[in-house]
Design a protein around this motif. Structure first.
Motif, PDB file in Angstrom:
ATOM      1  N   UNK A 146       7.185   2.804  -9.730  1.00  0.00           N
ATOM      2  CA  UNK A 146       7.984   3.060 -10.924  1.00  0.00           C
ATOM      3  C   UNK A 146       7.837   1.873 -11.875  1.00  0.00           C
ATOM      4  N   UNK A 147       7.608   2.164 -13.137  1.00  0.00           N
ATOM      5  CA  UNK A 147       7.590   1.143 -14.181  1.00  0.00           C
ATOM      6  C   UNK A 147       8.723   1.442 -15.147  1.00  0.00           C
ATOM      7  N   UNK A 148       9.640   0.492 -15.266  1.00  0.00           N
ATOM      8  CA  UNK A 148      10.828   0.690 -16.108  1.00  0.00           C
ATOM      9  C   UNK A 148      11.553   1.985 -15.758  1.00  0.00           C
ATOM     10  N   UNK A 149      11.602   2.270 -14.459  1.00  0.00           N
ATOM     11  CA  UNK A 149      12.334   3.437 -13.990  1.00  0.00           C
ATOM     12  C   UNK A 149      11.569   4.741 -14.054  1.00  0.00           C
ATOM     13  N   UNK A 150      10.350   4.737 -14.580  1.00  0.00           N
ATOM     14  CA  UNK A 150       9.560   5.961 -14.724  1.00  0.00           C
ATOM     15  C   UNK A 150       8.495   6.032 -13.634  1.00  0.00           C
ATOM     16  N   UNK A 151       8.421   7.167 -12.966  1.00  0.00           N
ATOM     17  CA  UNK A 151       7.459   7.354 -11.882  1.00  0.00           C
ATOM     18  C   UNK A 151       6.032   7.312 -12.419  1.00  0.00           C
ATOM     19  N   UNK A 152       5.190   6.488 -11.777  1.00  0.00           N
ATOM     20  CA  UNK A 152       3.779   6.383 -12.151  1.00  0.00           C
ATOM     21  C   UNK A 152       2.878   7.131 -11.172  1.00  0.00           C
ATOM     22  N   UNK A 153       3.167   7.016  -9.897  1.00  0.00           N
ATOM     23  CA  UNK A 153       2.426   7.804  -8.915  1.00  0.00           C
ATOM     24  C   UNK A 153       3.214   7.873  -7.617  1.00  0.00           C
ATOM     25  N   UNK A 154       2.902   8.889  -6.835  1.00  0.00           N
ATOM     26  CA  UNK A 154       3.415   9.030  -5.474  1.00  0.00           C
ATOM     27  C   UNK A 154       2.209   9.082  -4.548  1.00  0.00           C
ATOM     28  N   UNK A 155       2.251   8.308  -3.487  1.00  0.00           N
ATOM     29  CA  UNK A 155       1.105   8.211  -2.579  1.00  0.00           C
ATOM     30  C   UNK A 155       0.678   9.577  -2.054  1.00  0.00           C
ATOM     31  N   UNK A 156       1.624  10.452  -1.862  1.00  0.00           N
ATOM     32  CA  UNK A 156       1.340  11.748  -1.242  1.00  0.00           C
ATOM     33  C   UNK A 156       0.378  12.601  -2.065  1.00  0.00           C
ATOM     34  N   UNK A 157       0.456  12.489  -3.392  1.00  0.00           N
ATOM     35  CA  UNK A 157      -0.386  13.371  -4.203  1.00  0.00           C
ATOM     36  C   UNK A 157      -1.045  12.670  -5.391  1.00  0.00           C
ATOM     37  N   UNK A 158      -1.121  11.334  -5.354  1.00  0.00           N
ATOM     38  CA  UNK A 158      -1.715  10.641  -6.500  1.00  0.00           C
ATOM     39  C   UNK A 158      -3.186  10.993  -6.686  1.00  0.00           C
ATOM     40  N   UNK A 159      -3.856  11.411  -5.599  1.00  0.00           N
ATOM     41  CA  UNK A 159      -5.284  11.724  -5.687  1.00  0.00           C
ATOM     42  C   UNK A 159      -5.552  12.841  -6.691  1.00  0.00           C
ATOM     43  N   UNK A 160      -4.601  13.743  -6.845  1.00  0.00           N
ATOM     44  CA  UNK A 160      -4.811  14.864  -7.771  1.00  0.00           C
ATOM     45  C   UNK A 160      -5.001  14.352  -9.197  1.00  0.00           C
ATOM     46  N   UNK A 161      -4.215  13.372  -9.563  1.00  0.00           N
ATOM     47  CA  UNK A 161      -4.307  12.822 -10.921  1.00  0.00           C
ATOM     48  C   UNK A 161      -5.565  11.977 -11.081  1.00  0.00           C
ATOM     49  N   UNK A 208       8.866  -3.630 -12.367  1.00  0.00           N
ATOM     50  CA  UNK A 208       8.005  -2.954 -11.399  1.00  0.00           C
ATOM     51  C   UNK A 208       8.802  -2.717 -10.121  1.00  0.00           C
ATOM     52  N   UNK A 209       8.857  -1.480  -9.685  1.00  0.00           N
ATOM     53  CA  UNK A 209       9.566  -1.136  -8.453  1.00  0.00           C
ATOM     54  C   UNK A 209       8.668  -0.243  -7.606  1.00  0.00           C
ATOM     55  N   UNK A 210       8.560  -0.581  -6.333  1.00  0.00           N
ATOM     56  CA  UNK A 210       7.830   0.250  -5.373  1.00  0.00           C
ATOM     57  C   UNK A 210       8.819   0.709  -4.312  1.00  0.00           C
ATOM     58  N   UNK A 211       8.840   2.003  -4.048  1.00  0.00           N
ATOM     59  CA  UNK A 211       9.723   2.553  -3.018  1.00  0.00           C
ATOM     60  C   UNK A 211       8.885   3.156  -1.898  1.00  0.00           C
ATOM     61  N   UNK A 212       9.539   3.354  -0.760  1.00  0.00           N
ATOM     62  CA  UNK A 212       8.856   3.987   0.370  1.00  0.00           C
ATOM     63  C   UNK A 212       9.787   5.000   1.009  1.00  0.00           C
ATOM     64  N   UNK A 213       9.288   6.225   1.133  1.00  0.00           N
ATOM     65  CA  UNK A 213      10.077   7.290   1.733  1.00  0.00           C
ATOM     66  C   UNK A 213       9.455   7.766   3.027  1.00  0.00           C
ATOM     67  N   UNK A 214      10.126   7.586   4.142  1.00  0.00           N
ATOM     68  CA  UNK A 214       9.554   7.991   5.426  1.00  0.00           C
ATOM     69  C   UNK A 214       9.711   9.472   5.732  1.00  0.00           C
ATOM     70  N   UNK A 215      10.578  10.161   4.981  1.00  0.00           N
ATOM     71  CA  UNK A 215      10.882  11.546   5.312  1.00  0.00           C
ATOM     72  C   UNK A 215       9.758  12.508   4.984  1.00  0.00           C
TER      73      UNK A 215
END
Length: 344
Positions: free
Chosen positions: A264-279, A248-255
């Motif tokens: 990310x789970x096992x290197x695969x993106x699960x959601x991005x805070x910016x647009x997870x609501x769409x899913x 389990x990896x959580x990243x944060x991008x300020x840009x």
């Protein structure tokens, strides 16, 4: 009435059979580590484990065949092979992490080259031990004893690897730990055959250098993992955890454009805070809207340990309870206790 006396195992025999147990355990760890890393970094775990196991077993067969060409100084050859396995196998996870970060195009080549090298060396070990033991043990007892300890070592590691080793130590430390165990077998052989080794001092120095190198690797394992994951992900890693089920990896991008957290789970993106609501809105609201008169009172969610789907479900006032079923308890724990995640 005839009785058959069972000979008491000699110290040398016991020591070598114990080394078979350790050697088998170490070899399987390197195989599992390669498969886990390939699945983590390349995806398609079925393909990765299948090809790596096949390559490893083929390499062991090559090693067993090559053992016929070792005729003299078998203890010395065994000791050197143990040191090579310790260095190559122990460093395998770290080398693959570094290769993926610095030379991603060469990752597959290095992966299978290392698997072939380790498999060939491991394939040499057991035949050499059997030939060393055959002076003192009858053939039928020799084969049964060696294979028994070989399979026992494999059983112990196959259970410990996913349940204890990787969750507690991580892949890099696990590889280095078992590299140290291989090196310990070499030191053991150095002592057992001290009267037969022609270059005792040279072998002793090689053992000491190998132990020092692997020990230094253990001390810097966290830095290597952090550095490799920083290279792998676009944004800063703010949380990383290995569980029996996944990384389990959580990243944060300020840009701008990438603001917020990403899971990310096992290197695969699960959601991005910016647009997870769409899913999650598209996942929940059409189903809930299908109940024209009133929302269901009880809802079950299979998966979704991040709680995003539950968040959308709880917007319906008629819902009385939500049952969330998640395979990995660490997911629900993280998203219910970590302040940066509970706010999502």
């Amino acid at each position: 009435m005839h009785t058959r006396s069972i000979p008491t195992p000699r110290p040398l025999e016991v020591a070598l059979l114990a080394s078979v147990f350790i050697v088998s355990a170490c070899g399987l760890v390197y195989e599992l580590a390669a498969g886990a890393l390939a699945s983590y970094l390349l995806g398609d775990s079925v393909l990765q484990f299948s090809t790596i196991i096949g390559t490893y077993l083929f390499a062991m067969g090559v090693g067993s065949y090559l053992s016929r060409f070792f005729e003299r100084q078998l203890p010395a050859h065994f000791l050197r092979i143990e040191l090579l396995v310790a260095l190559i196998g122990g460093a395998l996870p770290a080398l693959l992490f570094i290769a993926n970060a610095e030379l991603p195009g060469a990752f597959r080549w290095l992966l299978y080259a290392l698997v072939l090298a380790v498999g060939t060396l491991v394939g040499l070990e057991i035949p050499l031990v059997m030939r060393i033991l055959k002076k003192n043990v009858a053939l039928k007892d020799l084969v049964s004893q060696v294979l028994t300890f070989d399979y026992l070592g494999a059983l112990v590691v196959s259970l410990a690897f996913p349940l204890l080793l990787v969750p507690q130590l991580g892949l890099i430390r696990t590889g280095l730990l078992f590299g140290l165990m291989n090196a310990a077998v070499a030191v053991w052989a150095l002592w057992l055959f001290r009267d037969e080794l022609r270059q005792f001092k040279a072998h002793a120095v090689a053992c000491a250098l190998t132990l020092a190198a692997l020990g230094a690797g253990m001390a810097s394992a966290d830095q290597v993992t952090t550095w490799a994951e920083d290279k792998l992900y676009q944004d800063k890693v703010v949380l990383a955890q290995t569980t029996p089920y996944q990384r389990i990896v959580v990243t944060h991008g300020p840009g701008a454009g990438r603001a917020g957290y990403r899971l990310f789970l096992n290197g695969n993106l699960q959601f991005a805070q910016r647009d997870e609501y769409r899913y999650h809105e598209a996942l929940v609201h059409p189903v809930m809207a299908a109940y024209a008169l009133a929302a269901p009172k009880k809802v079950a969610v299979l998966g979704g340990g991040d709680g995003m789907a539950v968040r959308e479900i709880l917007k319906y006032q008629g819902v009385e309870s939500v049952t969330l079923v998640e395979l990995d308890p660490a997911m629900t724990a993280l998203f219910s206790t970590q302040p940066m995640l509970t706010q999502l």
